[in-house]
Write a protein that holds these residues in place. Structure first.
Motif, PDB file in Angstrom:
ATOM      1  N   VAL A 170      -4.066  10.818   4.785  1.00  0.00           N
ATOM      2  CA  VAL A 170      -2.710  10.631   5.305  1.00  0.00           C
ATOM      3  C   VAL A 170      -1.737  10.526   4.129  1.00  0.00           C
ATOM      4  O   VAL A 170      -1.913   9.686   3.240  1.00  0.00           O
ATOM      5  CB  VAL A 170      -2.622   9.366   6.174  1.00  0.00           C
ATOM      6  N   GLU A 171      -0.736  11.387   4.114  1.00  0.00           N
ATOM      7  CA  GLU A 171       0.248  11.386   3.035  1.00  0.00           C
ATOM      8  C   GLU A 171       1.107  10.130   3.113  1.00  0.00           C
ATOM      9  O   GLU A 171       1.663   9.807   4.165  1.00  0.00           O
ATOM     10  CB  GLU A 171       1.128  12.624   3.145  1.00  0.00           C
ATOM     11  N   ILE A 172       1.222   9.433   1.972  1.00  0.00           N
ATOM     12  CA  ILE A 172       2.049   8.228   1.946  1.00  0.00           C
ATOM     13  C   ILE A 172       3.248   8.374   1.010  1.00  0.00           C
ATOM     14  O   ILE A 172       4.183   7.586   1.072  1.00  0.00           O
ATOM     15  CB  ILE A 172       1.224   6.977   1.557  1.00  0.00           C
ATOM     16  N   ASN A 173       3.213   9.395   0.124  1.00  0.00           N
ATOM     17  CA  ASN A 173       4.371   9.613  -0.755  1.00  0.00           C
ATOM     18  C   ASN A 173       4.336  11.035  -1.302  1.00  0.00           C
ATOM     19  O   ASN A 173       3.269  11.559  -1.623  1.00  0.00           O
ATOM     20  CB  ASN A 173       4.364   8.618  -1.914  1.00  0.00           C
TER      21      ASN A 173
ATOM     22  N   ILE B 163       0.784  11.725  -2.926  1.00  0.00           N
ATOM     23  CA  ILE B 163      -0.211  10.648  -2.897  1.00  0.00           C
ATOM     24  C   ILE B 163      -0.626  10.431  -1.443  1.00  0.00           C
ATOM     25  O   ILE B 163       0.235  10.344  -0.546  1.00  0.00           O
ATOM     26  CB  ILE B 163       0.360   9.348  -3.490  1.00  0.00           C
ATOM     27  N   SER B 164      -1.923  10.371  -1.204  1.00  0.00           N
ATOM     28  CA  SER B 164      -2.427  10.177   0.155  1.00  0.00           C
ATOM     29  C   SER B 164      -3.542   9.141   0.140  1.00  0.00           C
ATOM     30  O   SER B 164      -4.149   8.865  -0.897  1.00  0.00           O
ATOM     31  CB  SER B 164      -2.937  11.499   0.741  1.00  0.00           C
ATOM     32  N   ARG B 165      -3.798   8.581   1.314  1.00  0.00           N
ATOM     33  CA  ARG B 165      -4.908   7.639   1.482  1.00  0.00           C
ATOM     34  C   ARG B 165      -5.745   8.082   2.663  1.00  0.00           C
ATOM     35  O   ARG B 165      -5.229   8.623   3.651  1.00  0.00           O
ATOM     36  CB  ARG B 165      -4.407   6.209   1.706  1.00  0.00           C
ATOM     37  N   ARG B 166      -7.031   7.827   2.552  1.00  0.00           N
ATOM     38  CA  ARG B 166      -7.952   8.256   3.601  1.00  0.00           C
ATOM     39  C   ARG B 166      -7.968   7.236   4.730  1.00  0.00           C
ATOM     40  O   ARG B 166      -8.097   6.035   4.513  1.00  0.00           O
ATOM     41  CB  ARG B 166      -9.356   8.406   3.017  1.00  0.00           C
ATOM     42  N   THR B 167      -7.785   7.714   5.951  1.00  0.00           N
ATOM     43  CA  THR B 167      -7.938   6.898   7.147  1.00  0.00           C
ATOM     44  C   THR B 167      -8.868   7.652   8.081  1.00  0.00           C
ATOM     45  O   THR B 167      -8.521   8.704   8.610  1.00  0.00           O
ATOM     46  CB  THR B 167      -6.592   6.653   7.845  1.00  0.00           C
TER      47      THR B 167
END
Length: 479
Positions: A72-75, A63-67
Motif C-alpha cells: 500500500v502506497e503511503i508516500n 514508499i509503501s508498506r505491506r498489508t
C-alpha cells in the motif's frame, strides 16, 4: 546494479540536509558516499536490513508498506532532498534496524547513497548534542509507550481475572448448595425406602413403582426444556391434588413433581396401585426424594461443566500451554474471548455470533490476537454504554480471513475517525483510558500479522474489520 555517477559537493550543498556543512564535511560525504542512477523498480524491500541512507537528487520515489498480500502506497515524492533508508542507524542497538517500508523508483532517479555505518558515524561526530537530544526523545517515547502498553495489558488482565472469578463463583456456589442438599435427600430417601419396605405392598406394585422411577428420571432432561409457565400451571394442579388427599408436605412435593413432568393423571395411577392413603404418602415421599436427588446431581453436573468451560476458555485465551506462533482456529479464540468477557459485556448487551466455521486455521500469535479481540469488544461495549447489540462475524475475503466486530453505539465522529488508531488518542475521560487499545490492536494486526484493520462507522452501526492472511509469508510470495 545502479549506474555510478560523479558526486559533486556543490550539488550536495543545495540539499536542506547538508546546506550548513562546511567544505571538509561535504568532501567527506563525496569520498565516503556515492551518487547512483536507479532504474524504475525496487531500491529496497520491507524487512530488509537497513544498509544504506538514500537522498533524492532528481526523479520520483514511492514508499509503501505491506498489508496482507498487497503493498500500500503511503508516500510519493519528487522533492529534492527527500531521504529514506537507514536514517535510524545512529541510534545504535537501541532500535530495530530492519526496514519497515519498501522504497521504489517510479522513473529513472538519481540518489545520493551513504552506507549505514558511515552515516551513523558522521551524525554522531558532527551533531553530538542534537543526536543525544533526539535519541533521548525517541527512545524515551518508545519506553513510555512500552510501559503504558504493559500497564494496559495488566489492567485488562486484572479486569478479566475479576470477571472470571465472578463467573466461577456462581457455578461453584451452586455446586456447593447442591452437594449440601444431596446429604439431606439421601437421608430422606433411606427413611422413605424403609417405610415402603414395611408397608406390605406386593412385589408387582413395587416393580411398577421402580419402573415409574426410571421413567421419571429418564424424562427429566426433556422436561427441563418446558416453559416456566407450563411448569407453574402443573405445580398448581399437583398442589390441589395433593391437598385434596391430605398428603402431608404436599406443597413441598408439588414443585419437584412438576419439574419431573408428573401430572394429576399419573398421580391417580399411583394412588390406585398403592391402596390406602398412608401407603400413597410413603410412595410419594420416596418419589419426591428420588427426583430431588437426581435434580441436585444434575445441578452439580451443570455447575462443574460450566467451571470446566470457563477454565478451558481461560487456557485458550491466555494460550499458556501453547507455542506462541502456530496455526489457530480463529473461532476458538473468539469464543474464549467472549467467555472471558462475559462479566464485562454484561446482561444489557445482546451478543450475536455469525461464524463461518468452514474457514481454515491461520498462522498467528494466538494470545496477541486475543488481545485484539479484547480491545475491540471492550471498546464496542463501552461505546454502547452497556446496552445494545454486539455482533461478531467471520468470513472469507479473497485470500484473507475476515473478522468483523460491530456495535450499535452512537458511532465515531467524522472529525476524529482518522485519529483513533494514534497512540495515546482517546475520547474517554481522564483516567478512564490510555488511548493505546486501538494502537496495540493495529500493531498486532498490521505490523505483526501483515493484516489490515479498518473501521466503518455511522450512528447505530460501527464495524471494526480485521483481515488476516490465510497463509504465512512464504506461501503468499511477499516475504
Amino acid at each position: 546494479m545502479p549506474e555510478r555517477l560523479p558526486c559533486r559537493k556543490s550539488e550536495l550543498r543545495t540539499l536542506f540536509l547538508f546546506e550548513k556543512l562546511d567544505d571538509a564535511k561535504l568532501d567527506w560525504l563525496c569520498r565516503n558516499g556515492s551518487v547512483a542512477r536507479f532504474k524504475p523498480g525496487d531500491i529496497y524491500r520491507e524487512d530488509d536490513l537497513a544498509t544504506n541512507f538514500y537522498v533524492l537528487l532528481d526523479g520520483e520515489l514511492v514508499i509503501s508498506r505491506r498489508t496482507g498480500a498487497e503493498d500500500v502506497e503511503i508516500n510519493r515524492t519528487s522533492q529534492v532532498g527527500a531521504y529514506a533508508g537507514a536514517w535510524r542507524t545512529f541510534f545504535g542497538d537501541g532500535v530495530d534496524h530492519t526496514l519497515d517500508n519498501t522504497l521504489r523508483a517510479t522513473r529513472p532517479s538519481r540518489l545520493y547513497v551513504l552506507a549505514a555505518d558511515k552515516f551513523a558515524a558522521a551524525v554522531r561526530e558532527w551533531f553530538p548534542m542534537p543526536l543525544h537530544l533526539l535519541e533521548g526523545l525517541f527512545l524515551g517515547m518508545k519506553n513510555t509507550q512500552r510501559a503504558i502498553s504493559q500497564r494496559e495489558r495488566l489492567v485488562a488482565l486484572g479486569s478479566l481475572s475479576a470477571g472470571l472469578m465472578h463467573e466461577l463463583n456462581n457455578p461453584t456456589a451452586a455446586a456447593m448448595r447442591a452437594t449440601a442438599a444431596i446429604r439431606e435427600r439421601v437421608a430422606g430417601l433411606r427413611r422413605a425406602l424403609a417405610t415402603i419396605a414395611s408397608s406390605g405392598l406386593d412385589s408387582a406394585t413395587l416393580a411398577g413403582l421402580a419402573t415409574l422411577q426410571e421413567q421419571l428420571l429418564e424424562q427429566l432432561p426433556l422436561v427441563s426444556v418446558a416453559t416456566p409457565l407450563d411448569v407453574a400451571d402443573r405445580e398448581d394442579e399437583l398442589t390441589d391434588w395433593l391437598a385434596a388427599r391430605g398428603v402431608a408436605g404436599g406443597w413441598r412435593m408439588a414443585p419437584t413433581f412438576a419439574q419431573a413432568g408428573l401430572d394429576a393423571d399419573r398421580l391417580d395411577s399411583i394412588s390406585r396401585g398403592t391402596g390406602d392413603a398412608a401407603a400413597l404418602e410413603n410412595v410419594l415421599d420416596w418419589l419426591h426424594h428420588t427426583i430431588d436427588l437426581e435434580l441436585s446431581m444434575n445441578e452439580i453436573d451443570d455447575s462443574t461443566t460450566r467451571i470446566s468451560t470457563l477454565v478451558t476458555a481461560a487456557q485458550q485465551y491466555t494460550q499458556m500451554d501453547r507455542t506462541p506462533y502456530r496455526e489457530v482456529d480463529v473461532h476458538q479464540l473468539l469464543d474464549s474471548t467472549l467467555v472471558m468477557l462475559t462479566h464485562t459485556i454484561g446482561d444489557g448487551v445482546t451478543v450475536v455470533t455469525d461464524f463461518d466455521r468452514s474457514l481454515p486455521a491461520v498462522p498467528a500469535y494466538a494470545a496477541e490476537l486475543n488481545q485484539v479481540w479484547t480491545n475491540l469488544i471492550t471498546n464496542a461495549v463501552d461505546a454502547m454504554d452497556g446496552h445494545g447489540r454486539l455482533t461478531v462475524r467471520t468470513g472469507r475475503d479473497h485470500d484473507r480471513l475476515l473478522v468483523e466486530i460491530a456495535d450499535t453505539g452512537p458511532g465515531i465522529a467524522e472529525a476524529i475517525k482518522d485519529r483513533i488508531f494514534e497512540p495515546f488518542f482517546t475520547t474517554k475521560p481522564v483516567g478512564a483510558g490510555t488511548g493505546l487499545g486501538l494502537d496495540i490492536a493495529w500493531r498486532i494486526v498490521v505490523d505483526k500479522h501483515r493484516g489490515t484493520l479498518s473501521v466503518d462507522s455511522s450512528p447505530g452501526d460501527t464495524r471494526f474489520v480485521v483481515r488476516l492472511p490465510l497463509g504465512p509469508p512464504s506461501e503468499r510470495g511477499d516475504g
